[in-house]
Scaffold this active site. Sequence first.
Site, mmCIF file in Angstrom:
data_model
loop_
_atom_site.group_PDB
_atom_site.id
_atom_site.type_symbol
_atom_site.label_atom_id
_atom_site.label_comp_id
_atom_site.label_asym_id
_atom_site.label_seq_id
_atom_site.Cartn_x
_atom_site.Cartn_y
_atom_site.Cartn_z
ATOM 1 N N ASP A 53 0.850 -1.200 0.000
ATOM 2 C CA ASP A 53 0.000 0.000 0.000
ATOM 3 C C ASP A 53 0.889 1.254 0.000
ATOM 4 O O ASP A 53 0.641 2.214 -0.735
ATOM 5 C CB ASP A 53 -0.890 -0.025 1.258
ATOM 6 C CG ASP A 53 -2.198 0.728 1.066
ATOM 7 O OD1 ASP A 53 -2.544 1.079 -0.081
ATOM 8 O OD2 ASP A 53 -2.873 0.977 2.080
ATOM 9 N N HIS B 210 -4.229 2.444 -7.312
ATOM 10 C CA HIS B 210 -5.415 2.077 -6.526
ATOM 11 C C HIS B 210 -6.615 1.750 -7.416
ATOM 12 O O HIS B 210 -7.459 0.934 -7.035
ATOM 13 C CB HIS B 210 -5.761 3.165 -5.502
ATOM 14 C CG HIS B 210 -5.082 2.947 -4.180
ATOM 15 N ND1 HIS B 210 -3.761 3.274 -3.974
ATOM 16 C CD2 HIS B 210 -5.524 2.399 -3.014
ATOM 17 C CE1 HIS B 210 -3.430 2.940 -2.730
ATOM 18 N NE2 HIS B 210 -4.478 2.402 -2.131
ATOM 19 N N HIS C 51 -6.144 -1.754 -8.360
ATOM 20 C CA HIS C 51 -6.583 -2.570 -7.218
ATOM 21 C C HIS C 51 -8.091 -2.787 -7.277
ATOM 22 O O HIS C 51 -8.584 -3.909 -7.130
ATOM 23 C CB HIS C 51 -6.224 -1.903 -5.890
ATOM 24 C CG HIS C 51 -7.011 -2.449 -4.734
ATOM 25 N ND1 HIS C 51 -8.274 -1.973 -4.409
ATOM 26 C CD2 HIS C 51 -6.758 -3.453 -3.867
ATOM 27 C CE1 HIS C 51 -8.749 -2.671 -3.398
ATOM 28 N NE2 HIS C 51 -7.843 -3.559 -3.037
ATOM 29 N N HIS D 22 -5.507 -5.988 0.382
ATOM 30 C CA HIS D 22 -5.523 -4.682 -0.292
ATOM 31 C C HIS D 22 -4.127 -4.295 -0.801
ATOM 32 O O HIS D 22 -3.941 -4.029 -1.991
ATOM 33 C CB HIS D 22 -6.059 -3.633 0.697
ATOM 34 C CG HIS D 22 -5.967 -2.229 0.200
ATOM 35 N ND1 HIS D 22 -6.933 -1.670 -0.608
ATOM 36 C CD2 HIS D 22 -5.030 -1.263 0.379
ATOM 37 C CE1 HIS D 22 -6.581 -0.422 -0.906
ATOM 38 N NE2 HIS D 22 -5.442 -0.151 -0.313
HETATM 39 ZN ZN LIG Z 1 -4.543 1.819 -0.129
#
Ligand SMILES: [Zn+2]
Length: 370
Positions: free
Chosen positions: A173, A256, A259, A273
């Site tokens: 992340d 993101h 993702h 995540h």
């Molecule tokens: Zn994140």
Amino acid sequence: MLKVFCAPARYTQGPDATRQLGSEIKNLGLEGPILILAGGSAVRLLEKIWVDTFAQAGLSYTVLPFSGECTVAEIQQGREAAVAFKARLILGAGGGKVLDAARAIAAELELPVVNCPTVASSDAPCSAVSVIYSPEGLVEEYRFFRRNPDLVLVDTTLIARSPARLLIAGMGDALATWFEAKVCAEGGVKNLRGGASTRSALALAELCYKTLLADGLGALQALRQQQVNESLERLVEANTLLSGLGFESAGLAAAHAVHNGLTTAPGAQRYLHGEKVAFGVITQLLLEDQPEAIVQEVLGFSKSVGLPITFAEIGIPYPTASLLETIALRTTVAGETIHHEPFPVTPQTVIAALRAADAAGAAFHRAQTL
Ligand SMILES: [Zn+2]
């Protein structure tokens, strides 16, 4: 456009930090009674320390066990418990979903909130955003609150005993922060608070990336021995504080969004995540046609700490053309942060970048084994 920077009112980190939780709360002028929303392992690890630290500070508290999912029903239940207990402070202790629920309860009651993450698996603890899920575990909405937490307290003794996979996911992340922040700052994109980026946010995002490269492996070594060392301290700060300030005060871009696209692939759903974001970073770099040296640096870091760099490593070993199209359509949906990139992005260019990322990752693995 005005520049806006946001952060928690106080960030406290170190070995056995929980022992000073009561005094930290008192020093901020906050008062009890405190409603603690806590996951099962947080209760087991912390309940004895809470007894002492809150007794010393003269703060009363009660513990409400967390159900495991940050749902509208869970928030409602927490809100009712807080009202019944006449709570004047909400404290979340545990993983990301507990903290999200605690923030949402506090926001609804307009009470201050304290976050005590027991893992360093994402950049959420310092933010003023919560992700609300359906009881089935699907994302329902993002809630943006007026204020960031009043206190984020990170006990690195707890983090040193947490599963390595969670710390590594936090690195995934955090790996995105600098690359996404740069896109937003250079493009004059609004950050999550509706303002322009400050030079401070960008500098913190860059420090986040440099810290990962310098301390990622050293931090993992500390975790294996369940010991706190300086690398772990710096890495936890990068995963939690630098990454959190960077994403919220600068912004998100392709990584993101990729993702979010990957969440549509059934095989990828059991990946965390930060693991999916890490693959999103490589995809973003190839979408942007970044120099080979940068791509190699990111691949090298990811492989060294065990972050995924191929389709197979995020649970989609042989993606069909139609699966890649589904992922790309979700990635490029209107309003997605991938459109912060300084060029038009289409599902076709995303599919090409996803394939290029997988090929680059596979080639990197092969080169390493020769
Ligand atoms: Zn994140």
